[in-house]
Design a protein around this motif. Structure first.
Motif, mmCIF file in Angstrom:
data_model
loop_
_atom_site.group_PDB
_atom_site.id
_atom_site.type_symbol
_atom_site.label_atom_id
_atom_site.label_comp_id
_atom_site.label_asym_id
_atom_site.label_seq_id
_atom_site.Cartn_x
_atom_site.Cartn_y
_atom_site.Cartn_z
ATOM 1 N N ASP A 57 0.828 -1.207 0.000
ATOM 2 C CA ASP A 57 0.000 0.000 0.000
ATOM 3 C C ASP A 57 0.862 1.256 0.000
ATOM 4 O O ASP A 57 0.414 2.326 0.421
ATOM 5 N N GLY A 58 2.091 1.131 -0.497
ATOM 6 C CA GLY A 58 2.993 2.274 -0.559
ATOM 7 C C GLY A 58 2.641 3.215 -1.694
ATOM 8 O O GLY A 58 1.575 3.106 -2.317
ATOM 9 N N PRO A 59 3.544 4.170 -1.986
ATOM 10 C CA PRO A 59 3.294 5.140 -3.061
ATOM 11 C C PRO A 59 3.017 4.450 -4.393
ATOM 12 O O PRO A 59 3.731 3.531 -4.788
ATOM 13 N N TRP A 60 1.962 4.896 -5.058
ATOM 14 C CA TRP A 60 1.522 4.398 -6.358
ATOM 15 C C TRP A 60 0.999 2.959 -6.300
ATOM 16 O O TRP A 60 0.648 2.390 -7.339
ATOM 17 N N GLY A 61 0.914 2.391 -5.118
ATOM 18 C CA GLY A 61 0.411 1.021 -5.025
ATOM 19 C C GLY A 61 -1.042 0.905 -5.459
ATOM 20 O O GLY A 61 -1.404 0.011 -6.229
ATOM 21 N N LEU A 62 -1.893 1.828 -4.967
ATOM 22 C CA LEU A 62 -3.312 1.797 -5.324
ATOM 23 C C LEU A 62 -3.504 1.999 -6.822
ATOM 24 O O LEU A 62 -4.306 1.307 -7.463
ATOM 25 N N GLU A 63 -2.760 2.944 -7.389
ATOM 26 C CA GLU A 63 -2.902 3.232 -8.818
ATOM 27 C C GLU A 63 -2.451 2.044 -9.673
ATOM 28 O O GLU A 63 -3.109 1.682 -10.661
ATOM 29 N N LEU A 64 -1.319 1.437 -9.294
ATOM 30 C CA LEU A 64 -0.829 0.296 -10.064
ATOM 31 C C LEU A 64 -1.787 -0.893 -9.975
ATOM 32 O O LEU A 64 -2.031 -1.591 -10.969
ATOM 33 N N LEU A 65 -2.347 -1.108 -8.783
ATOM 34 C CA LEU A 65 -3.263 -2.233 -8.628
ATOM 35 C C LEU A 65 -4.575 -1.984 -9.374
ATOM 36 O O LEU A 65 -5.161 -2.913 -9.955
ATOM 37 N N ALA A 66 -5.043 -0.728 -9.370
ATOM 38 C CA ALA A 66 -6.237 -0.395 -10.154
ATOM 39 C C ALA A 66 -5.982 -0.617 -11.642
ATOM 40 O O ALA A 66 -6.847 -1.122 -12.373
ATOM 41 N N LEU A 67 -4.770 -0.251 -12.098
ATOM 42 C CA LEU A 67 -4.407 -0.495 -13.496
ATOM 43 C C LEU A 67 -4.399 -1.991 -13.799
ATOM 44 O O LEU A 67 -4.880 -2.427 -14.859
ATOM 45 N N ALA A 68 -3.875 -2.792 -12.868
ATOM 46 C CA ALA A 68 -3.814 -4.237 -13.082
ATOM 47 C C ALA A 68 -5.213 -4.845 -13.153
ATOM 48 O O ALA A 68 -5.508 -5.652 -14.047
ATOM 49 N N PHE A 69 -6.099 -4.460 -12.219
ATOM 50 C CA PHE A 69 -7.462 -4.992 -12.246
ATOM 51 C C PHE A 69 -8.211 -4.510 -13.486
ATOM 52 O O PHE A 69 -8.971 -5.262 -14.103
ATOM 53 N N GLY A 70 -8.009 -3.247 -13.856
ATOM 54 C CA GLY A 70 -8.637 -2.749 -15.078
ATOM 55 C C GLY A 70 -8.146 -3.494 -16.303
ATOM 56 O O GLY A 70 -8.931 -3.826 -17.204
ATOM 57 N N GLY A 71 -6.838 -3.771 -16.350
ATOM 58 C CA GLY A 71 -6.294 -4.529 -17.472
ATOM 59 C C GLY A 71 -6.830 -5.943 -17.531
ATOM 60 O O GLY A 71 -7.104 -6.473 -18.617
ATOM 61 N N LEU A 72 -7.002 -6.571 -16.362
ATOM 62 C CA LEU A 72 -7.590 -7.911 -16.339
ATOM 63 C C LEU A 72 -9.021 -7.884 -16.868
ATOM 64 O O LEU A 72 -9.436 -8.771 -17.618
ATOM 65 N N GLY A 73 -9.789 -6.874 -16.470
ATOM 66 C CA GLY A 73 -11.148 -6.765 -16.992
ATOM 67 C C GLY A 73 -11.157 -6.537 -18.492
ATOM 68 O O GLY A 73 -11.931 -7.166 -19.228
ATOM 69 N N PHE A 74 -10.273 -5.645 -18.967
ATOM 70 C CA PHE A 74 -10.209 -5.319 -20.393
ATOM 71 C C PHE A 74 -9.870 -6.544 -21.234
ATOM 72 O O PHE A 74 -10.383 -6.701 -22.351
#
Length: 488
Positions: free
Chosen positions: A372-389
């Motif tokens: 949950d460090g810096p950019w952790g939330l953004e990177l994980l949101a990108l990963a979940f969004g990419g999985l959905g895409f």
């Protein structure tokens, strides 16, 4: 009689006077001159005796024996309305777990089982649903599924003491779960029955998108309304769908949307199923679909538990769920356009599986090394969004690819794919749940990535004999030729 059968990018036709002309199921009116622009590889112009008969002057022209029914879009929207209601009933209790536990005096395991019962009941209910679709048609299948769901949600709303109410709720969920495959197996069937060849991938995609969109609505409703109002809303939604289906859903289009649709009518369900089970190409596709969709559904179901050990909250998991659904809708639309323009099912499926592996790797590396460090939330949101895409488009494209390599009914093929996904989904949910409870979240993430990799290897073995448009064109030409030889 088949005097031209080829793939074109544009065509201009001059007639003696006004009339009508059939282009791949679309009957076009003209004033004596017709200019048709065709997207690359998206459409063939098949001209045979039906088209010759319908190409004369308006006073002499006759309607061809096959054409796209204008009511097809209404039928698709009606199906999507019902499928969304079924998905909302499935997931409705999960977002308000604590309220359900308090209302009925049950454990968290009981609440989880209210959703898991849909995966368990799906397997025995799948083949009766496939039989109903392929033999009786879409209308009867939707009426059966709608009745089961409506009776189920009625049981959930009956007044009773807490002990009796919990059993009524579970029984109602079980009935709705029996009705689920009558909805989830239908996208390729309704696309083939109602739509011409060049619109089937789009129709299949839109029908399949009703599932994640319905689940997203199902997440919002209980939070916005509360438990009891949600139950009544589900009842009204299900009853409205059943009424609309009974009144307005047609048993079949007025005319077949293509010559191949006429050719495929009346086949033996048992023979088609046996042939499908002996098809090696189909098994490669089922394995790829099962691993990818099973892993994706498991990661969505256990999102909060997968990210919780690394410092993320339930609200963060909800954000990941919204991003996944939104990107999944975009991905499904984008990939369906690509398949519609190129007919390259394997290339698109391979691309989606590669992206699934990469985004699963990104998610695993983020939670393990960034947390949950810096950019952790953004990177994980990108990963979940990419999985959905990349994962959500696998459903409609796999359904259409299965139709390419097997002559079995569309409902049967979708049922085989979905059964594999449900089996692996149940197994992965149980295994990953045990790993998470025993304090091994990193192993759980690694297992998700490995199964996406297995899906990629399986789709690499999938070997269709040609692009979908070439296959359809050859088949339609052979159908037309066989009709000509019979008439002579």
């Amino acid at each position: 009689d088949v005097w031209d059968s080829k793939q074109v990018t544009a065509v201009e036709i001059t007639f003696d006077g006004p009339g009508i002309f059939n282009v791949d199921g679309e009957v076009l009116e003209h004033d004596g001159f017709l200019r048709i622009r065709v997207l690359p590889a998206a459409l063939q112009l098949l001209v045979g005796k039906d088209e010759v008969a319908s190409a004369g002057p308006a006073e002499e022209a006759v309607l061809p024996t096959w054409r796209a029914d204008p009511a097809r879009w209404r039928m698709l929207l009606l199906y999507m309305f019902g499928c969304m209601s079924n998905q909302a009933v499935w997931i409705g209790f999960a977002p308000i777990e604590s309220e359900v536990m308090t209302e009925y005096g049950v454990s968290a395991t009981f609440v989880n089982f209210l959703s898991m019962i849909f995966m368990i009941v799906y397997l025995p209910a799948n083949f009766p649903a496939s039989y109903a679709m392929d033999v009786l048609g879409c209308r009867w299948a939707l009426l059966v599924g709608g009745c089961l769901q409506t009776f189920g949600v009625i049981l959930r709303c009956l007044p009773a003491d807490p002990v009796t109410a919990r059993y009524l709720v579970m029984s109602g969920q079980a009935l709705a779960a029996v009705g689920q495959p009558f909805f989830t197996d239908m996208p390729p069937k309704i696309a083939a029955d109602w739509f011409p060849a060049y619109q089937r991938v789009l129709a299949d995609t839109l029908a399949s998108l009703a599932m994640p969109v319905g689940a997203a609505v199902g997440f919002v409703l209980p939070v916005a309304l509360g438990l009891r109002p949600m139950l009544y809303f589900h009842l009204a939604w299900s009853a409205l769908f059943l009424s609309l289906t009974f009144l307005f859903f047609k048993a079949a289009p007025a005319t077949p949307p293509s010559p191949t649709r006429k050719h495929h009518e009346g086949k033996s369900f048992g023979q088609e199923l046996a042939a499908a089970l002996c098809n090696g190409n189909l098994w490669c596709l089922i394995l790829s679909f099962s691993c990818s969709m099973g892993s994706f559904n498991t990661s969505s179901t256990l999102a909060a538990q997968l990210v919780g050990p690394f410092g993320y909250s339930a609200d963060d998991a909800s954000i990941f769920g919204v991003v996944t659904t939104f990107c999944g809708v975009l991905g499904a639309l984008a990939m369906s356009v690509v398949v519609g323009l190129t007919g390259a099912h394997k290339a698109v499926l391979t691309t989606c599986c590669v992206l699934c592996v990469l985004f699963a790797l990104l998610a695993a590396l983020t939670v393990i090394y960034v947390g949950d460090g810096p950019w952790g939330l953004e990177l994980l949101a990108l990963a979940f969004g990419g999985l959905g895409f990349s994962a959500i488009p696998l459903m409609p494209i796999s359904f259409e690819a299965a139709v390419m390599v097997s002559q079995a009914g569309e409902g049967t093929l979708a049922g085989l794919c979905m059964s594999g996904g449900q089996i692996l989904g149940i197994g992965q949910t149980l295994i990953l749940g045990e790993l998470l409870q025993s304090g091994h979240p990193r192993v759980a993430w690694i297992l998700l990535g490995v199964l996406f990799l297995v899906a990629l290897l399986a789709v690499s073995l999938f070997a269709p004999k040609g692009k979908s448009f070439d296959l359809l064109l050859r088949e339609e030409s052979s159908v037309e030729a066989s009709r000509t030889s019979c008439s002579s």
